[in-house]
Write a protein that holds these residues in place. Structure first.
Motif, PDB file in Angstrom:
ATOM      1  N   LEU A 167       0.870  -1.042   0.057  1.00 21.24           N
ATOM      2  CA  LEU A 167       0.233  -0.288  -0.200  1.00 21.24           C
ATOM      3  C   LEU A 167       0.571   1.204   0.241  1.00 21.24           C
ATOM      4  CD1 LEU A 167      -2.670  -0.965   2.721  1.00 21.24           C
ATOM      5  CD2 LEU A 167      -2.940  -0.657   0.190  1.00 21.24           C
ATOM      6  N   LEU A 168       1.859   1.215   0.805  1.00 18.12           N
ATOM      7  CA  LEU A 168       2.829   2.424   0.941  1.00 18.12           C
ATOM      8  C   LEU A 168       3.269   2.587  -0.824  1.00 18.12           C
ATOM      9  CD1 LEU A 168       4.448   1.835   3.976  1.00 18.12           C
ATOM     10  CD2 LEU A 168       2.728   3.611   3.586  1.00 18.12           C
ATOM     11  N   VAL A 169       3.693   1.308  -1.500  1.00 18.23           N
ATOM     12  CA  VAL A 169       4.233   1.816  -2.544  1.00 18.23           C
ATOM     13  C   VAL A 169       3.323   2.138  -3.616  1.00 18.23           C
ATOM     14  CG1 VAL A 169       5.056   0.025  -5.054  1.00 18.23           C
ATOM     15  CG2 VAL A 169       6.241  -0.135  -1.905  1.00 18.23           C
ATOM     16  N   THR A 170       1.639   1.515  -3.276  1.00 18.41           N
ATOM     17  CA  THR A 170       0.787   1.949  -4.920  1.00 18.41           C
ATOM     18  C   THR A 170       0.409   3.181  -4.297  1.00 18.41           C
ATOM     19  OG1 THR A 170      -0.489   1.131  -3.408  1.00 18.41           O
ATOM     20  CG2 THR A 170       1.383   0.063  -5.987  1.00 18.41           C
ATOM     21  N   ARG A 171       0.983   3.905  -2.863  1.00 18.76           N
ATOM     22  CA  ARG A 171       0.260   5.004  -2.566  1.00 18.76           C
ATOM     23  C   ARG A 171      -0.089   6.330  -3.874  1.00 18.76           C
ATOM     24  NH1 ARG A 171       5.191   5.874  -0.558  1.00 18.76           N
ATOM     25  NH2 ARG A 171       5.924   7.658  -0.561  1.00 18.76           N
ATOM     26  N   LYS A 172       0.576   6.734  -4.732  1.00 20.23           N
ATOM     27  CA  LYS A 172       0.698   7.736  -5.170  1.00 20.23           C
ATOM     28  C   LYS A 172       0.364   7.079  -6.775  1.00 20.23           C
ATOM     29  CE  LYS A 172       3.903  10.432  -3.219  1.00 20.23           C
ATOM     30  NZ  LYS A 172       5.673  10.834  -3.531  1.00 20.23           N
ATOM     31  N   SER A 173       0.954   5.938  -7.585  1.00 15.43           N
ATOM     32  CA  SER A 173       0.062   5.480  -8.805  1.00 15.43           C
ATOM     33  C   SER A 173      -1.364   4.129  -8.811  1.00 15.43           C
ATOM     34  CB  SER A 173       1.256   4.045  -8.594  1.00 15.43           C
ATOM     35  OG  SER A 173       0.923   2.674  -7.739  1.00 15.43           O
ATOM     36  N   TYR A 174      -1.702   4.158  -7.826  1.00 18.99           N
ATOM     37  CA  TYR A 174      -2.753   3.325  -7.725  1.00 18.99           C
ATOM     38  C   TYR A 174      -3.287   3.267  -5.947  1.00 18.99           C
ATOM     39  CZ  TYR A 174      -6.650   0.231  -8.771  1.00 18.99           C
ATOM     40  OH  TYR A 174      -7.443  -0.346  -9.129  1.00 18.99           O
ATOM     41  N   PRO A 175      -3.700   4.564  -5.747  1.00 21.35           N
ATOM     42  CA  PRO A 175      -4.337   5.462  -4.642  1.00 21.35           C
ATOM     43  C   PRO A 175      -4.920   4.445  -4.333  1.00 21.35           C
ATOM     44  CG  PRO A 175      -4.197   7.136  -5.756  1.00 21.35           C
ATOM     45  CD  PRO A 175      -3.607   5.896  -6.538  1.00 21.35           C
ATOM     46  N   LEU A 176      -5.724   4.430  -3.148  1.00 18.91           N
ATOM     47  CA  LEU A 176      -7.182   3.859  -2.801  1.00 18.91           C
ATOM     48  C   LEU A 176      -7.838   5.290  -2.451  1.00 18.91           C
ATOM     49  CD1 LEU A 176      -6.192   0.309  -0.845  1.00 18.91           C
ATOM     50  CD2 LEU A 176      -6.909   1.200  -3.619  1.00 18.91           C
ATOM     51  N   ARG A 189     -14.240  -4.828  -5.043  1.00 12.64           N
ATOM     52  CA  ARG A 189     -15.174  -3.451  -5.830  1.00 12.64           C
ATOM     53  C   ARG A 189     -14.482  -2.197  -6.099  1.00 12.64           C
ATOM     54  NH1 ARG A 189     -19.479   0.770  -4.927  1.00 12.64           N
ATOM     55  NH2 ARG A 189     -21.602  -0.026  -5.445  1.00 12.64           N
ATOM     56  N   GLU A 190     -13.775  -2.034  -5.271  1.00 10.12           N
ATOM     57  CA  GLU A 190     -12.760  -0.760  -5.662  1.00 10.12           C
ATOM     58  C   GLU A 190     -11.847  -1.255  -6.808  1.00 10.12           C
ATOM     59  OE1 GLU A 190      -9.867   3.091  -3.737  1.00 10.12           O
ATOM     60  OE2 GLU A 190     -12.064   2.058  -2.860  1.00 10.12           O
ATOM     61  N   ILE A 191     -11.096  -2.799  -7.297  1.00  5.11           N
ATOM     62  CA  ILE A 191     -10.612  -2.621  -8.005  1.00  5.11           C
ATOM     63  C   ILE A 191     -11.981  -2.859  -9.379  1.00  5.11           C
ATOM     64  CG2 ILE A 191      -9.379  -4.721  -9.270  1.00  5.11           C
ATOM     65  CD1 ILE A 191      -8.293  -4.838  -6.609  1.00  5.11           C
ATOM     66  N   LEU A 192     -12.797  -4.072  -9.194  1.00  4.01           N
ATOM     67  CA  LEU A 192     -14.020  -3.773 -10.291  1.00  4.01           C
ATOM     68  C   LEU A 192     -14.292  -2.362 -10.623  1.00  4.01           C
ATOM     69  CD1 LEU A 192     -15.659  -7.537  -9.160  1.00  4.01           C
ATOM     70  CD2 LEU A 192     -13.749  -6.853 -10.625  1.00  4.01           C
ATOM     71  N   LEU A 193     -14.960  -1.938 -10.288  1.00  2.00           N
ATOM     72  CA  LEU A 193     -15.807  -0.229 -10.504  1.00  2.00           C
ATOM     73  C   LEU A 193     -14.370   0.566 -10.929  1.00  2.00           C
ATOM     74  CD1 LEU A 193     -18.460  -0.232  -7.689  1.00  2.00           C
ATOM     75  CD2 LEU A 193     -18.505  -1.282 -10.417  1.00  2.00           C
ATOM     76  N   ARG A 194     -13.577   0.100 -10.584  1.00  2.00           N
ATOM     77  CA  ARG A 194     -12.175   1.142 -11.374  1.00  2.00           C
ATOM     78  C   ARG A 194     -11.568   1.067 -12.470  1.00  2.00           C
ATOM     79  NH1 ARG A 194      -8.257   3.018  -6.488  1.00  2.00           N
ATOM     80  NH2 ARG A 194      -7.047   4.016  -8.449  1.00  2.00           N
ATOM     81  N   TRP A 213     -21.739   4.425   0.048  1.00  2.00           N
ATOM     82  CA  TRP A 213     -20.750   5.521   0.463  1.00  2.00           C
ATOM     83  C   TRP A 213     -19.384   5.304  -0.050  1.00  2.00           C
ATOM     84  CZ3 TRP A 213     -18.359   4.580   6.160  1.00  2.00           C
ATOM     85  CH2 TRP A 213     -17.136   6.157   6.536  1.00  2.00           C
ATOM     86  N   HIS A 214     -19.215   3.847  -0.801  1.00  2.00           N
ATOM     87  CA  HIS A 214     -18.171   3.846  -1.466  1.00  2.00           C
ATOM     88  C   HIS A 214     -18.209   4.945  -2.736  1.00  2.00           C
ATOM     89  CE1 HIS A 214     -15.801   0.881  -3.368  1.00  2.00           C
ATOM     90  NE2 HIS A 214     -14.921   1.708  -2.865  1.00  2.00           N
ATOM     91  N   ASP A 215     -19.108   4.635  -3.131  1.00  2.00           N
ATOM     92  CA  ASP A 215     -19.254   4.819  -5.266  1.00  2.00           C
ATOM     93  C   ASP A 215     -19.188   6.581  -4.735  1.00  2.00           C
ATOM     94  OD1 ASP A 215     -20.459   2.604  -6.395  1.00  2.00           O
ATOM     95  OD2 ASP A 215     -22.314   3.067  -5.559  1.00  2.00           O
ATOM     96  N   ARG A 216     -19.247   7.708  -3.570  1.00  2.00           N
ATOM     97  CA  ARG A 216     -19.646   9.070  -3.315  1.00  2.00           C
ATOM     98  C   ARG A 216     -18.071   8.745  -3.510  1.00  2.00           C
ATOM     99  NH1 ARG A 216     -24.131   8.054  -0.744  1.00  2.00           N
ATOM    100  NH2 ARG A 216     -22.563   8.383   1.419  1.00  2.00           N
ATOM    101  N   GLN A 217     -17.496   7.927  -2.885  1.00  2.00           N
ATOM    102  CA  GLN A 217     -16.189   8.018  -3.114  1.00  2.00           C
ATOM    103  C   GLN A 217     -14.738   7.864  -3.862  1.00  2.00           C
ATOM    104  OE1 GLN A 217     -13.541   6.960   1.261  1.00  2.00           O
ATOM    105  NE2 GLN A 217     -14.784   8.419   2.095  1.00  2.00           N
ATOM    106  N   LEU A 218     -15.133   7.155  -4.727  1.00  2.00           N
ATOM    107  CA  LEU A 218     -14.680   6.823  -6.212  1.00  2.00           C
ATOM    108  C   LEU A 218     -15.092   7.535  -6.795  1.00  2.00           C
ATOM    109  CD1 LEU A 218     -16.112   3.122  -6.382  1.00  2.00           C
ATOM    110  CD2 LEU A 218     -13.596   3.716  -6.358  1.00  2.00           C
ATOM    111  N   SER A 219     -16.242   8.605  -6.475  1.00  2.00           N
ATOM    112  CA  SER A 219     -15.996   9.447  -7.796  1.00  2.00           C
ATOM    113  C   SER A 219     -15.352  11.075  -7.451  1.00  2.00           C
ATOM    114  CB  SER A 219     -17.514  10.327  -7.557  1.00  2.00           C
ATOM    115  OG  SER A 219     -18.228   8.616  -7.824  1.00  2.00           O
ATOM    116  N   ARG A 220     -15.190  10.802  -6.507  1.00  2.00           N
ATOM    117  CA  ARG A 220     -14.015  12.329  -5.449  1.00  2.00           C
ATOM    118  C   ARG A 220     -12.451  11.423  -5.778  1.00  2.00           C
ATOM    119  NH1 ARG A 220     -17.935  12.578  -1.349  1.00  2.00           N
ATOM    120  NH2 ARG A 220     -16.255  11.338   0.126  1.00  2.00           N
ATOM    121  N   LEU A 221     -12.019  10.710  -5.908  1.00  2.00           N
ATOM    122  CA  LEU A 221     -10.601   9.722  -6.639  1.00  2.00           C
ATOM    123  C   LEU A 221     -10.937  10.024  -8.040  1.00  2.00           C
ATOM    124  CD1 LEU A 221      -8.368   8.658  -5.319  1.00  2.00           C
ATOM    125  CD2 LEU A 221      -9.211   5.907  -5.391  1.00  2.00           C
ATOM    126  N   ARG A 222     -11.437   9.553  -8.518  1.00  2.00           N
ATOM    127  CA  ARG A 222     -12.205   9.776 -10.377  1.00  2.00           C
ATOM    128  C   ARG A 222     -11.994  11.543 -10.399  1.00  2.00           C
ATOM    129  NH1 ARG A 222     -16.354   6.764 -10.155  1.00  2.00           N
ATOM    130  NH2 ARG A 222     -16.040   4.373 -10.602  1.00  2.00           N
TER     131      ARG A 222
END
Length: 205
Positions: A46-55, A115-120, A194-203
């Motif tokens: 998670l530390l290595v991917t925090r910038k390339s693939y932030p959750l 869910r995060e991986i599948l939807l993103r 809640w997860h959908d809203r956070q995914l939208s902000r992440l995008r």
């Protein structure tokens, strides 16, 4: 540093500190290593991917909670965690239920990760199908973990008792997977919005 990054830094610090403290004098060293192995793998990843693939922040928070439960089980062994004895008194169970809390989260958290991986990645269309597949993935992970426990039992014999944490329950494997089913279904049912809203902000970010 924004609030989200501050929270993530705090979570890393808390989990890292708990991991270090738990490793100072665990009840049984090999059991500790086997129980915290997922944390030892996930934390650096998670530390290595925090910038390339932030959750999402929600997912980081849930992963941290799950990590702390694993660390507690590793430090004391699941059958001896003090919080579990408190739950046992509260719920009136015949055994320390901390192990079941761990398996509940073993369904709850992986379902949201899937869910995060599948939807993103747009690997699946439709929220209902995504939810169904996430529950299936969580159950597959739970079954795989039970196979690991079986392999440990064959390898270590009675030395695996602390790792298995069955506490004499002949249906422990089945109830572990049932708890993962409850956890994954609950996560999808309660947190998808809640997860959908956070995914939208992440995008957007």
């Amino acid at each position: 540093m924004d609030n989200g990054n501050i929270l993530k830094a705090m979570l890393v610090a808390i989990v890292s500190a708990a991991l270090i403290v738990s490793g100072i004098a665990p009840y049984e060293r090999l059991t500790w290593l086997m129980e915290v192995a997922p944390v030892l793998i996930a934390l650096p990843l998670l530390l290595v991917t925090r910038k390339s693939y932030p959750l999402t922040t929600l997912l980081y928070l849930l992963i941290a909670v799950h990590a702390l439960v694993l660390i507690g089980g590793g430090a004391y062994t699941y059958a001896r965690v003090p919080f579990g004895f408190w739950l046992q008194d509260l719920l009136g169970t015949v055994r320390n239920p901390y192990d079941k809390l761990g398996h509940l989260l073993q369904g709850f958290v992986p379902a949201l990760v899937a869910r995060e991986i599948l939807l993103r990645g747009a690997y699946v269309n439709g929220r209902r199908m995504a939810g169904f597949l996430c529950i299936c993935i969580a159950l597959a992970i739970s079954a795989s973990y039970e196979l690991i426990e079986w392999a440990a039992a064959l390898w270590m014999g009675q030395g695996a008792d602390e790792f298995l944490g069955t506490q004499g329950d002949v249906w422990d494997t089945q109830s572990d997977m049932f708890m993962a089913l409850i956890g994954s279904s609950t996560a999808i049912a309660l947190l998808s919005g809640w997860h959908d809203r956070q995914l939208s902000r992440l995008r957007s970010a």
